[in-house]
Design a protein around this motif. Structure first.
Motif, PDB file in Angstrom:
ATOM      1  N   GLY A 143       0.744  -1.275  -0.106  1.00 36.31           N
ATOM      2  CA  GLY A 143      -0.053  -0.088   0.082  1.00 36.31           C
ATOM      3  C   GLY A 143       0.911   1.186   0.099  1.00 36.31           C
ATOM      4  N   ARG A 144       2.059   1.211  -0.197  1.00 37.19           N
ATOM      5  CA  ARG A 144       2.890   2.391  -0.217  1.00 37.19           C
ATOM      6  C   ARG A 144       3.221   2.959  -1.442  1.00 37.19           C
ATOM      7  NH1 ARG A 144       8.031  -0.187   3.142  1.00 37.19           N
ATOM      8  NH2 ARG A 144       6.812  -0.620   5.159  1.00 37.19           N
ATOM      9  N   PHE A 145       3.314   4.096  -1.575  1.00 39.99           N
ATOM     10  CA  PHE A 145       3.683   4.773  -3.004  1.00 39.99           C
ATOM     11  C   PHE A 145       4.768   5.936  -2.752  1.00 39.99           C
ATOM     12  CE2 PHE A 145       0.386   7.341  -0.781  1.00 39.99           C
ATOM     13  CZ  PHE A 145       0.715   8.626  -1.123  1.00 39.99           C
ATOM     14  N   GLY A 146       5.456   6.548  -4.156  1.00 42.63           N
ATOM     15  CA  GLY A 146       6.296   7.400  -3.878  1.00 42.63           C
ATOM     16  C   GLY A 146       6.033   8.367  -5.133  1.00 42.63           C
ATOM     17  N   LYS A 147       6.857   9.192  -5.074  1.00 38.75           N
ATOM     18  CA  LYS A 147       6.618  10.510  -6.215  1.00 38.75           C
ATOM     19  C   LYS A 147       7.559  10.298  -7.166  1.00 38.75           C
ATOM     20  CE  LYS A 147       8.703  14.359  -5.634  1.00 38.75           C
ATOM     21  NZ  LYS A 147       8.934  15.676  -5.201  1.00 38.75           N
ATOM     22  N   GLY A 148       7.072  10.246  -8.443  1.00 36.87           N
ATOM     23  CA  GLY A 148       7.909  10.165  -9.669  1.00 36.87           C
ATOM     24  C   GLY A 148       7.740  11.323 -10.620  1.00 36.87           C
ATOM     25  N   ASN A 149       8.675  11.608 -11.471  1.00 38.07           N
ATOM     26  CA  ASN A 149       8.333  12.613 -12.540  1.00 38.07           C
ATOM     27  C   ASN A 149       8.688  11.963 -14.028  1.00 38.07           C
ATOM     28  OD1 ASN A 149       8.622  14.768 -10.673  1.00 38.07           O
ATOM     29  ND2 ASN A 149      10.794  14.599 -10.509  1.00 38.07           N
ATOM     30  N   VAL A 150       7.712  12.470 -14.827  1.00 34.14           N
ATOM     31  CA  VAL A 150       7.594  12.272 -16.351  1.00 34.14           C
ATOM     32  C   VAL A 150       8.273  13.469 -16.711  1.00 34.14           C
ATOM     33  CG1 VAL A 150       6.142  11.725 -18.194  1.00 34.14           C
ATOM     34  CG2 VAL A 150       5.524  10.962 -15.932  1.00 34.14           C
ATOM     35  N   TYR A 151       9.559  13.199 -17.756  1.00 30.08           N
ATOM     36  CA  TYR A 151      10.556  14.444 -18.154  1.00 30.08           C
ATOM     37  C   TYR A 151      10.036  14.513 -19.737  1.00 30.08           C
ATOM     38  CZ  TYR A 151      13.255  14.009 -13.893  1.00 30.08           C
ATOM     39  OH  TYR A 151      13.603  13.715 -12.806  1.00 30.08           O
ATOM     40  N   PHE A 152      10.177  15.676 -20.204  1.00 31.55           N
ATOM     41  CA  PHE A 152      10.267  16.156 -21.666  1.00 31.55           C
ATOM     42  C   PHE A 152      11.612  16.766 -21.800  1.00 31.55           C
ATOM     43  CE2 PHE A 152       5.900  15.583 -20.229  1.00 31.55           C
ATOM     44  CZ  PHE A 152       5.138  14.843 -21.375  1.00 31.55           C
ATOM     45  N   ALA A 153      11.799  16.676 -23.442  1.00 29.68           N
ATOM     46  CA  ALA A 153      12.882  17.356 -23.618  1.00 29.68           C
ATOM     47  C   ALA A 153      12.750  18.116 -25.053  1.00 29.68           C
ATOM     48  CB  ALA A 153      14.088  16.463 -23.758  1.00 29.68           C
ATOM     49  N   HIS A 154      13.679  19.034 -25.250  1.00 26.76           N
ATOM     50  CA  HIS A 154      13.720  19.845 -26.520  1.00 26.76           C
ATOM     51  C   HIS A 154      14.688  19.528 -27.378  1.00 26.76           C
ATOM     52  CE1 HIS A 154      10.570  21.947 -24.577  1.00 26.76           C
ATOM     53  NE2 HIS A 154      11.036  22.836 -23.791  1.00 26.76           N
ATOM     54  N   LEU A 155      14.821  19.454 -28.750  1.00 26.69           N
ATOM     55  CA  LEU A 155      15.899  19.368 -29.451  1.00 26.69           C
ATOM     56  C   LEU A 155      15.918  20.232 -30.700  1.00 26.69           C
ATOM     57  CD1 LEU A 155      17.617  15.895 -30.422  1.00 26.69           C
ATOM     58  CD2 LEU A 155      17.029  17.611 -32.264  1.00 26.69           C
ATOM     59  N   SER A 156      17.056  21.143 -30.696  1.00 26.36           N
ATOM     60  CA  SER A 156      17.243  21.779 -31.804  1.00 26.36           C
ATOM     61  C   SER A 156      18.664  21.222 -32.695  1.00 26.36           C
ATOM     62  CB  SER A 156      17.533  23.436 -31.445  1.00 26.36           C
ATOM     63  OG  SER A 156      18.828  23.440 -30.724  1.00 26.36           O
ATOM     64  N   MET A 157      18.574  21.638 -33.840  1.00 28.16           N
ATOM     65  CA  MET A 157      19.664  21.109 -34.815  1.00 28.16           C
ATOM     66  C   MET A 157      20.042  22.124 -35.853  1.00 28.16           C
ATOM     67  SD  MET A 157      19.526  17.572 -37.003  1.00 28.16           S
ATOM     68  CE  MET A 157      19.124  16.424 -35.583  1.00 28.16           C
ATOM     69  N   LYS A 158      21.352  22.142 -36.180  1.00 23.61           N
ATOM     70  CA  LYS A 158      21.679  23.099 -37.188  1.00 23.61           C
ATOM     71  C   LYS A 158      22.647  22.436 -38.234  1.00 23.61           C
ATOM     72  CE  LYS A 158      23.306  26.904 -35.687  1.00 23.61           C
ATOM     73  NZ  LYS A 158      24.251  28.112 -35.189  1.00 23.61           N
ATOM     74  N   VAL A 159      22.362  22.469 -39.458  1.00 25.67           N
ATOM     75  CA  VAL A 159      23.113  21.930 -40.529  1.00 25.67           C
ATOM     76  C   VAL A 159      23.654  23.013 -41.731  1.00 25.67           C
ATOM     77  CG1 VAL A 159      21.410  19.686 -40.564  1.00 25.67           C
ATOM     78  CG2 VAL A 159      21.130  21.612 -42.060  1.00 25.67           C
ATOM     79  N   LYS A 160      24.938  22.525 -41.791  1.00 23.09           N
ATOM     80  CA  LYS A 160      25.677  23.554 -42.730  1.00 23.09           C
ATOM     81  C   LYS A 160      26.241  22.804 -44.118  1.00 23.09           C
ATOM     82  CE  LYS A 160      27.546  26.648 -39.453  1.00 23.09           C
ATOM     83  NZ  LYS A 160      28.600  27.255 -38.730  1.00 23.09           N
ATOM     84  N   GLU A 161      26.330  23.548 -44.962  1.00 25.60           N
ATOM     85  CA  GLU A 161      27.154  22.985 -46.204  1.00 25.60           C
ATOM     86  C   GLU A 161      28.498  23.103 -46.342  1.00 25.60           C
ATOM     87  OE1 GLU A 161      25.482  23.631 -50.489  1.00 25.60           O
ATOM     88  OE2 GLU A 161      26.682  25.151 -50.159  1.00 25.60           O
ATOM     89  N   GLN A 162      29.082  22.035 -46.529  1.00 22.42           N
ATOM     90  CA  GLN A 162      30.682  21.989 -46.542  1.00 22.42           C
ATOM     91  C   GLN A 162      31.250  22.495 -47.655  1.00 22.42           C
ATOM     92  OE1 GLN A 162      32.542  18.663 -44.430  1.00 22.42           O
ATOM     93  NE2 GLN A 162      34.123  18.652 -46.200  1.00 22.42           N
ATOM     94  N   PRO A 163      32.014  23.496 -47.601  1.00 25.05           N
ATOM     95  CA  PRO A 163      32.736  23.797 -48.998  1.00 25.05           C
ATOM     96  C   PRO A 163      33.650  22.828 -49.456  1.00 25.05           C
ATOM     97  CG  PRO A 163      33.397  25.145 -47.247  1.00 25.05           C
ATOM     98  CD  PRO A 163      32.326  24.324 -46.518  1.00 25.05           C
TER      99      PRO A 163
END
Length: 212
Positions: A143-163
């Motif tokens: 009958g016991r219980f504890g606390k938990g967290n559900v996480y979320f994340a952001h992602l950003s990406m940058k691409v370049k053209e190689q000379p």
């Protein structure tokens, strides 16, 4: 009802603006050769037609912890986009398909909006940030219980053209050589086409048995 297998979508690059197709390019090249008289100077092997030097793509509030997402992002930092997409397609991590779609979006933005060459794109930056989180209950024995967290994340990406640079070995800061990546891509497409044909036959046979 039985669940069907879905194939990972291998990215198809869109043609760049201002670049003629194979037939049009050959006709234009033939006409240019007929009109020019005298010695012809050798052209550069590749010339950039990009409108900008970089393109970005991002996604917010992905239902994954930042630590797990950063493990996937660390795998593709500095790689060429073609090798990164192959690595993510063959990866066993469950959320690598999400990162693969972000890479595809970045490549499509670079090609469609800024006229970059898809074969010379590499991943310059991949940033992972912590998003919001919500609290939840973790039920235990007696009958016991504890606390938990559900996480979320952001992602950003940058691409370049190689000379282009004479004597270059790879696209990007690290990764495999150019000829090795092309061989891997060709092998991946061959295996993918065989797997797609086998899956199509299996689905046709399944539909036939359902009809009977």
């Amino acid at each position: 009802p039985s669940s069907r297998i879905t194939l990972p979508v291998f990215p198809l690059h869109m043609p760049r603006r201002g670049v003629a197709s194979g037939a049009e390019a050959s006709e234009a090249k033939g006409s240019a050769v007929e009109q020019v008289e005298g010695p012809v100077e050798s052209e550069a092997p590749w010339t950039s037609q990009a409108l900008r030097q970089e393109a970005t793509a991002k996604r917010k509030n992905m239902k994954i912890s930042p630590r797990k997402l950063n493990d996937i992002a660390r795998m593709i930092r500095g790689l060429s986009c073609e090798e990164a997409m192959i690595q993510l397609t063959l990866s066993h991590k469950p959320k690598s398909e999400w990162v693969l779609k972000i890479v595809q979006n970045a490549v499509n933005n670079a090609v469609t909006n800024f006229n970059m060459d898809p074969e010379r794109l590499y991943i310059d930056e991949v940033q992972v940030g912590k998003g919001k989180y919500r609290k939840s209950l973790r039920f235990h024995a007696k009958g016991r219980f504890g606390k938990g967290n559900v996480y979320f994340a952001h992602l950003s990406m940058k691409v370049k053209e190689q000379p282009w640079k004479e004597g270059e070995e790879r696209i990007g800061r690290r990764g495999r050589r150019i000829d090795t990546v092309r061989a891997l891509k060709q092998r991946h497409e061959e295996v993918y086409s065989k797997y797609a044909s086998v899956l199509a036959d299996f689905e046709d046979e399944e539909d036939r048995l359902r009809g009977d």
